[in-house]
Design a protein around this motif. Structure first.
Motif, PDB file in Angstrom:
ATOM      1  N   ARG A 174      72.763  16.382 -10.771  1.00 23.54           N
ATOM      2  CA  ARG A 174      72.733  15.638 -11.976  1.00 23.54           C
ATOM      3  C   ARG A 174      72.521  13.997 -11.749  1.00 23.54           C
ATOM      4  NH1 ARG A 174      77.142  19.149 -13.244  1.00 23.54           N
ATOM      5  NH2 ARG A 174      76.373  21.034 -14.693  1.00 23.54           N
ATOM      6  N   SER A 175      73.197  13.612 -10.985  1.00 20.28           N
ATOM      7  CA  SER A 175      73.149  12.075 -10.613  1.00 20.28           C
ATOM      8  C   SER A 175      71.932  11.821  -9.913  1.00 20.28           C
ATOM      9  CB  SER A 175      74.184  11.605  -9.760  1.00 20.28           C
ATOM     10  OG  SER A 175      74.282  12.556  -8.632  1.00 20.28           O
ATOM     11  N   ALA A 176      71.213  12.717  -9.443  1.00 19.29           N
ATOM     12  CA  ALA A 176      69.955  12.261  -8.779  1.00 19.29           C
ATOM     13  C   ALA A 176      68.790  12.540  -9.732  1.00 19.29           C
ATOM     14  CB  ALA A 176      69.884  13.227  -7.447  1.00 19.29           C
ATOM     15  N   GLY A 177      69.027  12.988 -10.954  1.00 12.51           N
ATOM     16  CA  GLY A 177      68.037  13.224 -11.576  1.00 12.51           C
ATOM     17  C   GLY A 177      67.078  14.431 -11.486  1.00 12.51           C
ATOM     18  N   ILE A 178      67.282  15.383 -10.593  1.00 14.23           N
ATOM     19  CA  ILE A 178      66.621  16.419 -10.146  1.00 14.23           C
ATOM     20  C   ILE A 178      67.013  17.747 -10.809  1.00 14.23           C
ATOM     21  CG2 ILE A 178      65.460  15.375  -8.062  1.00 14.23           C
ATOM     22  CD1 ILE A 178      67.681  17.025  -6.525  1.00 14.23           C
ATOM     23  N   ALA A 179      67.916  17.602 -11.947  1.00 15.37           N
ATOM     24  CA  ALA A 179      68.284  19.023 -12.679  1.00 15.37           C
ATOM     25  C   ALA A 179      67.149  19.721 -13.713  1.00 15.37           C
ATOM     26  CB  ALA A 179      69.646  18.706 -13.400  1.00 15.37           C
ATOM     27  N   HIS A 180      65.991  18.742 -13.878  1.00 21.33           N
ATOM     28  CA  HIS A 180      65.368  19.314 -14.856  1.00 21.33           C
ATOM     29  C   HIS A 180      64.596  20.434 -14.840  1.00 21.33           C
ATOM     30  CE1 HIS A 180      62.282  19.192 -18.361  1.00 21.33           C
ATOM     31  NE2 HIS A 180      61.427  19.222 -17.721  1.00 21.33           N
ATOM     32  N   LYS A 181      64.643  21.593 -15.475  1.00 19.52           N
ATOM     33  CA  LYS A 181      63.912  22.906 -15.122  1.00 19.52           C
ATOM     34  C   LYS A 181      64.429  23.374 -14.012  1.00 19.52           C
ATOM     35  CE  LYS A 181      59.805  22.468 -18.115  1.00 19.52           C
ATOM     36  NZ  LYS A 181      58.437  22.797 -18.047  1.00 19.52           N
ATOM     37  N   THR A 186      69.314  26.848  -1.707  1.00 17.50           N
ATOM     38  CA  THR A 186      67.869  26.976  -2.297  1.00 17.50           C
ATOM     39  C   THR A 186      67.834  26.668  -3.793  1.00 17.50           C
ATOM     40  OG1 THR A 186      67.055  28.598  -0.799  1.00 17.50           O
ATOM     41  CG2 THR A 186      65.931  28.489  -2.566  1.00 17.50           C
ATOM     42  N   LEU A 187      67.141  25.782  -4.080  1.00 20.37           N
ATOM     43  CA  LEU A 187      67.088  25.368  -5.667  1.00 20.37           C
ATOM     44  C   LEU A 187      65.758  25.939  -6.047  1.00 20.37           C
ATOM     45  CD1 LEU A 187      69.512  23.407  -4.445  1.00 20.37           C
ATOM     46  CD2 LEU A 187      68.264  21.404  -5.805  1.00 20.37           C
ATOM     47  N   ILE A 188      66.019  26.507  -7.081  1.00 19.34           N
ATOM     48  CA  ILE A 188      64.802  27.112  -7.791  1.00 19.34           C
ATOM     49  C   ILE A 188      64.478  26.666  -8.965  1.00 19.34           C
ATOM     50  CG2 ILE A 188      63.952  29.363  -8.425  1.00 19.34           C
ATOM     51  CD1 ILE A 188      66.137  30.651  -6.666  1.00 19.34           C
ATOM     52  N   TYR A 189      63.114  26.275  -9.271  1.00 17.83           N
ATOM     53  CA  TYR A 189      62.618  25.546 -10.298  1.00 17.83           C
ATOM     54  C   TYR A 189      61.324  26.165 -11.095  1.00 17.83           C
ATOM     55  CZ  TYR A 189      65.055  21.312  -8.645  1.00 17.83           C
ATOM     56  OH  TYR A 189      66.087  20.297  -8.260  1.00 17.83           O
ATOM     57  N   HIS A 190      61.643  25.830 -12.353  1.00 24.51           N
ATOM     58  CA  HIS A 190      60.399  26.344 -13.357  1.00 24.51           C
ATOM     59  C   HIS A 190      59.461  25.303 -13.468  1.00 24.51           C
ATOM     60  CE1 HIS A 190      61.557  30.392 -14.089  1.00 24.51           C
ATOM     61  NE2 HIS A 190      62.779  29.889 -15.018  1.00 24.51           N
ATOM     62  N   LYS A 191      59.139  24.448 -12.286  1.00 28.97           N
ATOM     63  CA  LYS A 191      58.122  23.588 -12.323  1.00 28.97           C
ATOM     64  C   LYS A 191      57.790  23.014 -10.781  1.00 28.97           C
ATOM     65  CE  LYS A 191      61.374  19.445 -11.859  1.00 28.97           C
ATOM     66  NZ  LYS A 191      61.707  18.019 -12.217  1.00 28.97           N
ATOM     67  N   ALA A 192      56.605  22.441 -10.656  1.00 32.79           N
ATOM     68  CA  ALA A 192      56.021  22.118  -9.283  1.00 32.79           C
ATOM     69  C   ALA A 192      57.269  20.949  -8.810  1.00 32.79           C
ATOM     70  CB  ALA A 192      54.758  21.738  -9.340  1.00 32.79           C
ATOM     71  N   LEU A 193      57.356  21.067  -7.597  1.00 28.55           N
ATOM     72  CA  LEU A 193      58.173  19.988  -6.930  1.00 28.55           C
ATOM     73  C   LEU A 193      57.397  18.817  -6.321  1.00 28.55           C
ATOM     74  CD1 LEU A 193      60.935  22.146  -5.544  1.00 28.55           C
ATOM     75  CD2 LEU A 193      60.926  20.981  -7.580  1.00 28.55           C
ATOM     76  N   ASP A 194      57.590  17.631  -6.123  1.00 26.31           N
ATOM     77  CA  ASP A 194      56.705  16.705  -5.754  1.00 26.31           C
ATOM     78  C   ASP A 194      57.649  15.790  -4.502  1.00 26.31           C
ATOM     79  OD1 ASP A 194      58.656  15.176  -7.036  1.00 26.31           O
ATOM     80  OD2 ASP A 194      57.119  14.452  -8.698  1.00 26.31           O
ATOM     81  N   GLU A 195      56.887  14.800  -4.190  1.00 26.72           N
ATOM     82  CA  GLU A 195      57.719  14.018  -2.887  1.00 26.72           C
ATOM     83  C   GLU A 195      58.989  13.243  -3.361  1.00 26.72           C
ATOM     84  OE1 GLU A 195      58.448  12.433   0.680  1.00 26.72           O
ATOM     85  OE2 GLU A 195      56.839  14.145   0.022  1.00 26.72           O
ATOM     86  N   SER A 196      59.096  12.759  -4.707  1.00 24.42           N
ATOM     87  CA  SER A 196      60.295  12.232  -5.322  1.00 24.42           C
ATOM     88  C   SER A 196      61.463  13.187  -5.157  1.00 24.42           C
ATOM     89  CB  SER A 196      59.936  11.551  -6.720  1.00 24.42           C
ATOM     90  OG  SER A 196      59.888  12.679  -7.462  1.00 24.42           O
ATOM     91  N   TRP A 197      61.067  14.737  -5.285  1.00 25.98           N
ATOM     92  CA  TRP A 197      62.191  15.654  -5.575  1.00 25.98           C
ATOM     93  C   TRP A 197      62.595  15.671  -4.146  1.00 25.98           C
ATOM     94  CZ3 TRP A 197      62.886  19.510  -2.373  1.00 25.98           C
ATOM     95  CH2 TRP A 197      63.990  20.535  -2.748  1.00 25.98           C
ATOM     96  N   SER A 198      61.790  15.676  -2.881  1.00 24.12           N
ATOM     97  CA  SER A 198      62.130  15.644  -1.689  1.00 24.12           C
ATOM     98  C   SER A 198      62.974  14.535  -1.022  1.00 24.12           C
ATOM     99  CB  SER A 198      61.017  15.667  -0.626  1.00 24.12           C
ATOM    100  OG  SER A 198      60.115  16.917  -0.902  1.00 24.12           O
ATOM    101  N   VAL A 199      62.831  13.367  -1.769  1.00 25.61           N
ATOM    102  CA  VAL A 199      63.463  12.220  -1.288  1.00 25.61           C
ATOM    103  C   VAL A 199      64.842  12.236  -1.839  1.00 25.61           C
ATOM    104  CG1 VAL A 199      63.734   9.798  -1.398  1.00 25.61           C
ATOM    105  CG2 VAL A 199      61.443  10.794  -1.062  1.00 25.61           C
ATOM    106  N   SER A 200      65.068  12.917  -3.074  1.00 29.13           N
ATOM    107  CA  SER A 200      66.508  12.923  -3.407  1.00 29.13           C
ATOM    108  C   SER A 200      67.214  14.046  -2.965  1.00 29.13           C
ATOM    109  CB  SER A 200      66.271  13.227  -5.180  1.00 29.13           C
ATOM    110  OG  SER A 200      65.529  12.070  -5.912  1.00 29.13           O
TER     111      SER A 200
END
Length: 299
Positions: free
Chosen positions: A32-39, A56-70
């Motif tokens: 939540r604090s990293a801002g990667i909780a969306h979907k 393993t974090l499972i999302y209903h959206k594509a993941l990008d480089e900013s997600w990897s950094v966080s």
């Protein structure tokens, strides 16, 4: 109390392994604090008794480089491994496995458990289950056939009891892990083959040839013992007919209902000589059962 959708929200889960329970809440807070909780749809956990945790974090959206950094920052902060998954996407930040060590009859066996592949969930009960199974195979000798071998959980310790072991499994990932685990434990008398139970029967009977068996002569094996640890659906009529060919049969079941159905078929040719219960899932109705059967007149 249930909400309008009938969902009861919980803040902890005491029946999971303590390693997982320890990181669940900090992980959620960090996400939540990293801002990667969306979907974020769900989180799968895998742990080892040494303390490794893979989430393993499972999302209903594509993941990008900013997600990897966080996610890398969270990995470092919590001392865990993280994988990101979404549709047709898998991002492995560090590694996609944990390494488990099982203590069986004074020997340590090491296993690579790969994310999203089948593994036994309770290491302590698993040790008891393997030990009991090995006791049932004492003095049988010859060669062993194992169907549904997974990543070699039983196969590798069993190899100490037999001249050779032929083990089959349909999952590519599990066969790959099984071969790695065989090398990890310095075992050399196992042949792991990617075949279903039905395909192996065809290969053994010579009704169909498989490239996956190239260089391996199934007929050269002296197979008088069969070990099976099938899915919840159990064996069924045709696999039971195949199992009835063997003098010794060891059956580990995760579903007592389908085990009972299969035993009604197998008891036509075999007798139950040993049975055990293993509670892999405390506080649930699930039970593992082990049954040893011996051909009638072969006792």
């Amino acid at each position: 109390r249930a909400d309008k959708q009938g969902v009861v929200k919980i803040s902890s889960c005491s029946i999971v392994h303590e390693n997982i329970a320890r990181v669940m809440q900090p992980l959620l807070e960090s996400i939540r604090s990293a801002g990667i909780a969306h979907k974020l749809f769900g989180i799968d956990f895998l742990t080892s008794s040494s303390g490794e945790v893979l989430a393993t974090l499972i999302y209903h959206k594509a993941l990008d480089e900013s997600w990897s950094v966080s996610a890398r920052e969270i990995e470092s902060k919590l001392g865990i491994f993280i994988i990101g998954r979404s549709r047709k996407q898998k991002i492995v930040l560090t590694q996609d496995y944990v390494t488990e060590t099982l203590h069986i009859f004074g020997r340590d066996y090491r296993y690579i458990h790969i994310e999203n592949s089948f593994t036994q969930p309770n290491a302590l009960v698993n040790e008891k289950m393997i030990s009991w199974s090995m006791e049932q195979l004492e003095g049988v000798g010859g060669d062993l056939l194992e169907l549904y071998c997974g990543a070699g959980n039983f196969t590798i310790p069993f190899a100490t009891k037999f001249d050779r072991v032929l083990a089959t499994e349909i999952s590519k990932a599990s066969i790959s892990a099984a071969k790695r685990n065989m090398e990890l434990n310095g075992v050399s008398n196992i042949d792991f083959v990617r075949l279903s139970a039905e395909e192996f029967t065809q290969a053994l009977d010579g009704t169909r040839e498989f490239r996956r068996l190239e260089g391996l002569k199934v007929a050269d094996y002296h197979l008088k013992t069969l070990f099976v640890d099938p899915p919840r659906a159990g064996l069924g009529e045709e696999p039971c007919a195949f199992a009835a060919r063997f003098d010794h049969l060891l059956y580990i079941s995760c579903n007592p209902e389908t085990l009972l159905r299969d035993l009604e078929l197998l008891s036509q040719t075999h007798e139950v000589t040993a049975m055990a219960l293993f509670d892999q899932f405390p506080y649930t109705h699930h039970l593992e059962m082990g049954v040893k059967l011996t051909r009638k007149g072969h006792l």
